[in-house]
Enzyme design. Structure first.
Site, PDB file in Angstrom:
ATOM      1  N   LYS A  95     -41.713  26.486   8.907  1.00 25.55           N
ATOM      2  CA  LYS A  95     -41.986  25.867  10.217  1.00 25.55           C
ATOM      3  C   LYS A  95     -40.701  25.298  10.845  1.00 25.55           C
ATOM      4  CE  LYS A  95     -45.153  23.162   8.422  1.00 25.55           C
ATOM      5  NZ  LYS A  95     -45.056  23.680   7.037  1.00 25.55           N
ATOM      6  N   THR A  96     -39.934  24.567  10.041  1.00 24.92           N
ATOM      7  CA  THR A  96     -38.678  24.015  10.558  1.00 24.92           C
ATOM      8  C   THR A  96     -37.731  25.146  10.952  1.00 24.92           C
ATOM      9  OG1 THR A  96     -38.958  22.190   9.015  1.00 24.92           O
ATOM     10  CG2 THR A  96     -36.794  22.406  10.035  1.00 24.92           C
ATOM     11  N   ASP A 140     -42.000  17.103  13.374  1.00 27.66           N
ATOM     12  CA  ASP A 140     -42.581  17.487  12.094  1.00 27.66           C
ATOM     13  C   ASP A 140     -43.727  16.529  11.775  1.00 27.66           C
ATOM     14  OD1 ASP A 140     -42.798  18.979   9.849  1.00 27.66           O
ATOM     15  OD2 ASP A 140     -41.004  18.229   8.850  1.00 27.66           O
ATOM     16  N   THR A 189     -49.061  20.278   8.465  1.00 31.19           N
ATOM     17  CA  THR A 189     -49.662  20.931   7.307  1.00 31.19           C
ATOM     18  C   THR A 189     -51.181  20.835   7.436  1.00 31.19           C
ATOM     19  OG1 THR A 189     -49.376  18.814   6.191  1.00 31.19           O
ATOM     20  CG2 THR A 189     -47.775  20.524   5.678  1.00 31.19           C
ATOM     21  N   ARG A 248     -39.615  28.600   0.160  1.00 30.15           N
ATOM     22  CA  ARG A 248     -38.796  27.501  -0.384  1.00 30.15           C
ATOM     23  C   ARG A 248     -38.809  27.537  -1.906  1.00 30.15           C
ATOM     24  NH1 ARG A 248     -40.518  22.478   1.953  1.00 30.15           N
ATOM     25  NH2 ARG A 248     -38.805  22.689   3.412  1.00 30.15           N
TER      26      ARG A 248
HETATM   27  N1  ATP Z   1     -39.635  33.782   6.763  1.00 25.65           N
HETATM   28  C1  ATP Z   1     -38.605  33.376   6.050  1.00 25.65           C
HETATM   29  N2  ATP Z   1     -37.620  34.230   5.720  1.00 25.65           N
HETATM   30  C2  ATP Z   1     -36.599  33.824   4.935  1.00 25.65           C
HETATM   31  N3  ATP Z   1     -36.460  32.567   4.471  1.00 25.65           N
HETATM   32  C3  ATP Z   1     -37.400  31.679   4.779  1.00 25.65           C
HETATM   33  C4  ATP Z   1     -38.508  32.023   5.588  1.00 25.65           C
HETATM   34  N4  ATP Z   1     -39.277  30.943   5.757  1.00 25.65           N
HETATM   35  C5  ATP Z   1     -38.697  29.951   5.086  1.00 25.65           C
HETATM   36  N5  ATP Z   1     -37.566  30.395   4.482  1.00 25.65           N
HETATM   37  C6  ATP Z   1     -36.699  29.619   3.618  1.00 25.65           C
HETATM   38  O1  ATP Z   1     -37.459  28.548   3.065  1.00 25.65           O
HETATM   39  C7  ATP Z   1     -36.842  27.298   3.353  1.00 25.65           C
HETATM   40  C8  ATP Z   1     -37.923  26.322   3.748  1.00 25.65           C
HETATM   41  O2  ATP Z   1     -38.360  26.594   5.069  1.00 25.65           O
HETATM   42  P1  ATP Z   1     -38.679  25.441   6.117  1.00 25.65           P
HETATM   43  O3  ATP Z   1     -37.886  24.202   5.855  1.00 25.65           O
HETATM   44  O4  ATP Z   1     -38.559  26.057   7.453  1.00 25.65           O
HETATM   45  O5  ATP Z   1     -40.202  25.180   5.772  1.00 25.65           O
HETATM   46  P2  ATP Z   1     -41.214  24.162   6.442  1.00 25.65           P
HETATM   47  O6  ATP Z   1     -42.482  24.933   6.644  1.00 25.65           O
HETATM   48  O7  ATP Z   1     -40.619  23.512   7.609  1.00 25.65           O
HETATM   49  O8  ATP Z   1     -41.420  23.105   5.286  1.00 25.65           O
HETATM   50  P3  ATP Z   1     -41.855  21.560   5.431  1.00 25.65           P
HETATM   51  O9  ATP Z   1     -43.264  21.593   5.942  1.00 25.65           O
HETATM   52  O10 ATP Z   1     -41.750  21.064   4.011  1.00 25.65           O
HETATM   53  O11 ATP Z   1     -40.877  20.903   6.352  1.00 25.65           O
HETATM   54  C9  ATP Z   1     -35.830  27.585   4.467  1.00 25.65           C
HETATM   55  O12 ATP Z   1     -34.638  26.957   4.261  1.00 25.65           O
HETATM   56  C10 ATP Z   1     -35.544  29.061   4.381  1.00 25.65           C
HETATM   57  O13 ATP Z   1     -34.369  29.250   3.608  1.00 25.65           O
END
Ligand code: ATP
Length: 372
Positions: A95-96, A140, A189, A248
């Site tokens: 998401k981030t 977030d 989430t 992740r």
């Molecule tokens: N579709 C994707 N392709 C490649 N790498 C990804 C992808 N999605 C996420 N990642 C990897 O996973 C890591 C975690 O992603 P991210 O921080 O965007 O998740 P998030 O959903 O925001 O988590 P949170 O809810 O804990 O903040 C990122 O640093 C990235 O390296």
């Protein structure tokens, strides 16, 4: 330990405002686990390097990617600010990363904050009033924002205006403040916890699904390339299969396997090296860790597969009720290993098979956990 300062990558790539580490730590209580959902300090540093930078690099989530691509292209063609975007899904699904991609694709700066950091409407007013035209505001954990801030956000999203209340009681006055058009990217989430008036103000909602093993293999290969780690296809598959559908976790397991390969072998990750490394870290062939297995083992060995109450199960494994319910169970349920019923928790036939324990009254046992 989580750092006391905002994540370094967020400082480099984006402006972070009012980041609330305490809240982040609470939400991600499981982040100390290798297979936990949240990002710990080391993750945050490495994630900066591994984050895909545009939609083309972003692996999987085809539907969300395609829809978002249309939204962003259309906005660019009109020379307009993109509609507000809501992204929902479990921690670590991207998401981030997507919010940063939205900003990059729109050629706009991004500002990052989180719901728990905005406790007063004034906190939000301060952020909103300092946005530049077209800027992306990433919020977030939007479901954890305070109610007064949420109500202020309604008007800001719809009319690009907020009313700042000056004074108290009968003498209080509302001073309208015009805002530049901006794009709010909200992440949650728990989309179900968002009040409908807030949900309805997003022009686009994308639900992020857990990733398929083949998609995670691509994530692992891509990350290994960026980290300059040699990896064989079957090594990547081994890591992907234990990553609980989450990029992740895939990246985190890759880093631990890389350590093992460097210390115990020639640095190249093969299937056997990956399996041996993850056995050391107690991540089994389906991605269960020590806590998950302790819960299942107690359920099978002490309670004959259930049904057993959550509190009893928690005492049996020496954990808090909430830890079992929120940290271990969601994945066990998703994997079809445990069922929550009105009479208590029940192990499924797959749980007996996975732990290699023979159910009472049936034939011989099964294979071990960490084997190839
Ligand atoms: N579709 C994707 N392709 C490649 N790498 C990804 C992808 N999605 C996420 N990642 C990897 O996973 C890591 C975690 O992603 P991210 O921080 O965007 O998740 P998030 O959903 O925001 O988590 P949170 O809810 O804990 O903040 C990122 O640093 C990235 O390296």
């Amino acid at each position: 330990m989580c750092p006391k300062v905002p994540p370094p990558h967020r400082e480099r790539e984006a402006v972070v405002v009012n980041w609330d580490d305490t809240a982040a730590m609470t939400e991600h209580a499981a982040s100390g686990r290798l297979v936990g959902g949240g990002a710990d300090g080391e993750d945050q540093a490495v994630e900066a390097a591994l984050r895909p930078k545009d939609l083309g690099e972003f692996i999987g989530q085809e539907k969300v990617r395609e829809q978002l691509d249309l939204v962003l292209r259309a906005a660019r063609a009109r020379g307009a600010t993109a509609d507000h975007v809501l992204l929902s899904g479990a921690p670590g699904l991207g998401k981030t990363t997507l919010s940063m991609i939205i900003a990059a694709e729109m050629g706009a700066p991004i500002r990052i904050t989180s719901g728990p950091a905005i406790q007063h409407a004034g906190d939000l007013a301060a952020i909103l009033s300092s946005l530049q035209e077209g800027e992306v505001l990433f919020l977030d954990e939007i479901h954890r924002m305070s109610r007064p801030a949420e109500e202020m956000l309604y008007m800001a999203m719809e009319d690009f205006r907020v009313d700042v209340i000056v004074g108290k009681g009968p003498g209080a006055t509302a001073i309208p403040l015009e805002l530049p058009p901006f794009t709010l990217v909200g992440a949650t989430t728990r989309a179900g916890l968002l009040p409908p008036p807030l949900r309805d103000r997003f022009g686009f909602t994308g639900h992020m699904e857990f990733y398929e093993p083949t998609e995670l293999e691509r994530v692992v290969h891509r990350s290994a390339g960026l980290l300059d780690v040699g990896i064989e296809a079957r090594g990547a598959a081994e890591i992907a299969g234990r990553s609980r559908g989450t990029p992740r976790i895939a990246n985190r397991l890759l880093r631990r396997v890389r350590d093992y390969a460097q210390v115990k072998a020639d640095g190249v990750i093969t299937r056997d090296i990956a399996a041996a490394a993850l056995a050391v870290y107690e991540v089994d062939s389906r991605g269960l860790d020590r806590l998950d297995r302790a819960v299942l083992e107690a359920l099978l060995k002490l309670f004959g597969g259930g049904p057993v109450g959550l509190s009893t199960l928690a005492v049996a494994v020496g954990e808090e009720r909430e830890t079992v319910e929120e940290v271990a169970e969601p994945f066990l349920v998703r994997e079809g290993l445990l069922a929550r019923t009105p009479r208590g928790r029940i192990a499924t036939p797959a749980a007996w098979a996975h732990l290699g324990i023979t159910p009472p009254g049936s034939g011989s046992g099964q294979q071990g956990l960490f084997g190839a």
